[in-house]
Write a protein that holds these residues in place. Structure first.
Motif, short mmCIF file in Angstrom:
data_model
loop_
_atom_site.label_atom_id
_atom_site.label_comp_id
_atom_site.label_asym_id
_atom_site.label_seq_id
_atom_site.Cartn_x
_atom_site.Cartn_y
_atom_site.Cartn_z
N PHE A 53 0.84 -1.19 0.00
CA PHE A 53 0.00 0.00 0.00
C PHE A 53 0.88 1.25 0.00
O PHE A 53 1.86 1.34 0.74
CB PHE A 53 -0.89 -0.04 1.24
CG PHE A 53 -1.78 1.16 1.41
CD1 PHE A 53 -2.73 1.49 0.46
CD2 PHE A 53 -1.66 1.97 2.54
CE1 PHE A 53 -3.55 2.59 0.63
CE2 PHE A 53 -2.48 3.06 2.72
CZ PHE A 53 -3.43 3.38 1.76
N TYR A 111 -5.82 1.48 -6.76
CA TYR A 111 -5.06 0.25 -6.97
C TYR A 111 -5.55 -0.44 -8.23
O TYR A 111 -6.74 -0.72 -8.38
CB TYR A 111 -5.20 -0.69 -5.78
CG TYR A 111 -4.42 -1.99 -5.97
CD1 TYR A 111 -3.03 -1.99 -6.01
CD2 TYR A 111 -5.08 -3.21 -6.11
CE1 TYR A 111 -2.31 -3.16 -6.19
CE2 TYR A 111 -4.37 -4.39 -6.28
CZ TYR A 111 -2.99 -4.36 -6.32
OH TYR A 111 -2.28 -5.52 -6.51
N THR A 154 -5.55 -5.66 2.25
CA THR A 154 -4.47 -4.72 2.50
C THR A 154 -4.72 -3.95 3.79
O THR A 154 -5.84 -3.91 4.28
CB THR A 154 -4.28 -3.74 1.32
OG1 THR A 154 -3.09 -2.99 1.50
CG2 THR A 154 -5.46 -2.82 1.17
N THR A 155 -3.68 -3.38 4.33
CA THR A 155 -3.66 -2.57 5.55
C THR A 155 -4.19 -3.36 6.75
O THR A 155 -4.24 -4.57 6.73
CB THR A 155 -4.41 -1.22 5.36
OG1 THR A 155 -5.81 -1.45 5.18
CG2 THR A 155 -3.85 -0.47 4.17
N ASP A 185 0.91 -2.16 5.99
CA ASP A 185 0.75 -1.68 4.62
C ASP A 185 0.94 -2.79 3.59
O ASP A 185 1.05 -2.50 2.40
CB ASP A 185 1.69 -0.52 4.33
CG ASP A 185 3.17 -0.89 4.49
OD1 ASP A 185 3.47 -2.07 4.77
OD2 ASP A 185 4.02 0.01 4.34
N ASP A 186 1.01 -4.05 4.03
CA ASP A 186 1.16 -5.14 3.07
C ASP A 186 -0.13 -5.32 2.28
O ASP A 186 -1.22 -4.95 2.71
CB ASP A 186 1.56 -6.44 3.76
CG ASP A 186 0.61 -6.83 4.89
OD1 ASP A 186 0.07 -5.93 5.57
OD2 ASP A 186 0.42 -8.04 5.11
N CYS A 187 0.00 -5.92 1.11
CA CYS A 187 -1.15 -6.22 0.25
C CYS A 187 -0.95 -7.62 -0.31
O CYS A 187 0.14 -7.94 -0.82
CB CYS A 187 -1.25 -5.20 -0.88
SG CYS A 187 -2.61 -5.51 -2.05
#
Length: 370
Positions: free
Chosen positions: A39, A77, A345-346, A355-357
């Motif tokens: 993210f 996104y 995400t988030t 903040d990973d997706c």
């Protein structure tokens, strides 16, 4: 002797291959989470999303570290094509994150969003963690701009809330449930974008709740999980009643109860339903699989943030446990379906924000190196 050893080896190899067949896989190998571009905003939780066409929009939320900042930033996104690797930046040909115009209503968390008619809508929530809001804003992707529209409620009375959910259909959308920090709601509001007006529909017949999960599948809305302060259909304040909604029906005729997501039935189908119930979870729908169209819920909390992932079969009204979310346990994440693909995400856990997706591939075997 060599012949016997060869025979034993062959049998052992056959047994090993059989034990790794999809039919006998442990749920921990039943589905694969693949990392995508992180993210682009600050790590956060309790944000909001909506989809327009082949893009998802993620914004607002809580940054717990600066300190407790409520965000107004919004990011678009676009998924990268399978199997192309995701670049770190945004590129229209491959996908990724791109910052868009800040949300017009200012920083907030626990809002609700939906897309309808080629536009995005985002509203309600709370800017201070206590006071509920009722304003709504419309996002125009062509102009990259926000315009205020009608507050939820009637011209004479607003119905502010946070932790509500939405269902979006072809010509209208619904916002329902939520809380104002004192009361929990089961009310249902239909938004007509052509008239910019809200109409109250009869309350849903299930538990009044906040922090639920909704999907829309083939013109029918589904509402599952959530937090309730007092209901006969809850365990530890986590709702176990499950409902579907037909917006074309009048009154409460549109609501039908599905099987509970807890072991409340004498039949055996729900004996393994040990950890579906939760609140502050997320979900998405993936169609066209070899096993049929399915919906998913993951993350959330039932006292403690978790990563448990469950698959719902629309055809059988039953659940199967899948590979847990591969990131850290969390609540208040964002889940969405875009291009018929499911993403998470988030999210937040205490003072830690993420903040990973990740994208979920339900038919793949878990791969820890993705």
């Amino acid at each position: 002797m060599k012949r016997i050893n060869s025979l034993l080896f062959s049998l052992m190899l056959l047994g090993l291959l059989f034990s790794c067949s999809k039919a006998s896989l442990s749920y921990t190998q039943n589905g694969n989470w693949v990392s995508r571009a992180i993210f682009a905003g600050v790590p956060m939780g309790y944000g909001t999303s909506f989809t327009i066409g082949d893009s998802a929009y993620v914004g607002t939320g809580l940054n717990p570290n600066t300190p407790n900042t409520k965000l107004a930033t919004v990011f678009r996104y676009v998924p990268d094509p399978i199997p192309t690797s995701t670049p770190t930046g945004y590129d229209s040909a491959f996908g990724g994150w791109k910052q868009m115009a800040d949300y017009g209503g200012g920083g907030r968390m626990k809002a609700v969003g939906f897309g309808v008619g080629g536009f995005g809508y985002l509203g309600t929530g709370t800017a201070d963690g206590i006071t509920p809001l009722s304003d709504f804003w419309k996002y125009d992707p062509a102009a990259n701009s926000w315009t205020r529209v009608a507050d939820i409620g009637t011209p004479s009375k607003k119905y502010p809330r946070f932790d509500a959910v939405s269902m979006s259909f072809s010509n209208s959308a619904f916002v329902l449930t939520g809380t104002d920090a004192s009361n929990y709601f089961g009310d249902v509001w239909e938004y007509d974008p052509s008239a910019d007006s809200w109409t109250q529909r009869p309350d849903m017949p299930g538990s009044k709740r906040s922090q639920a999960v909704t999907w829309v599948y083939n013109g029918i809305g589904y509402l599952v999980t959530g937090y309730t302060p007092g209901s006969q259909w809850q365990v530890g304040n986590a709702c176990y009643d499950f409902w579907k909604f037909d917006p074309t029906q009048t009154g409460n005729k549109g609501w039908a109860r599905l099987r509970d997501i807890y072991n409340t039935n004498s039949d055996t189908h729900d004996d393994a339903y040990t950890n579906i119930i939760r609140y502050r979870a997320v979900g998405f729908v993936i169609k066209g699989q070899t096993t049929g169209d399915k919906a998913y819920i993951t993350t959330g909390s039932n006292g403690t943030p978790n990563t448990y992932t469950w698959e719902y079969d629309f055809a059988t009204d039953q659940w199967t446990e899948k590979t847990p979310y591969e990131g850290a346990s969390r609540e208040g994440a964002i889940g969405f379906t875009v291009q018929n693909r499911g993403f998470i995400t988030t999210g937040i856990s205490g003072t830690a924000a993420y903040d990973d997706c990740r994208e979920f591939f339900p038919g793949q075997i878990y791969n820890q190196y993705d």
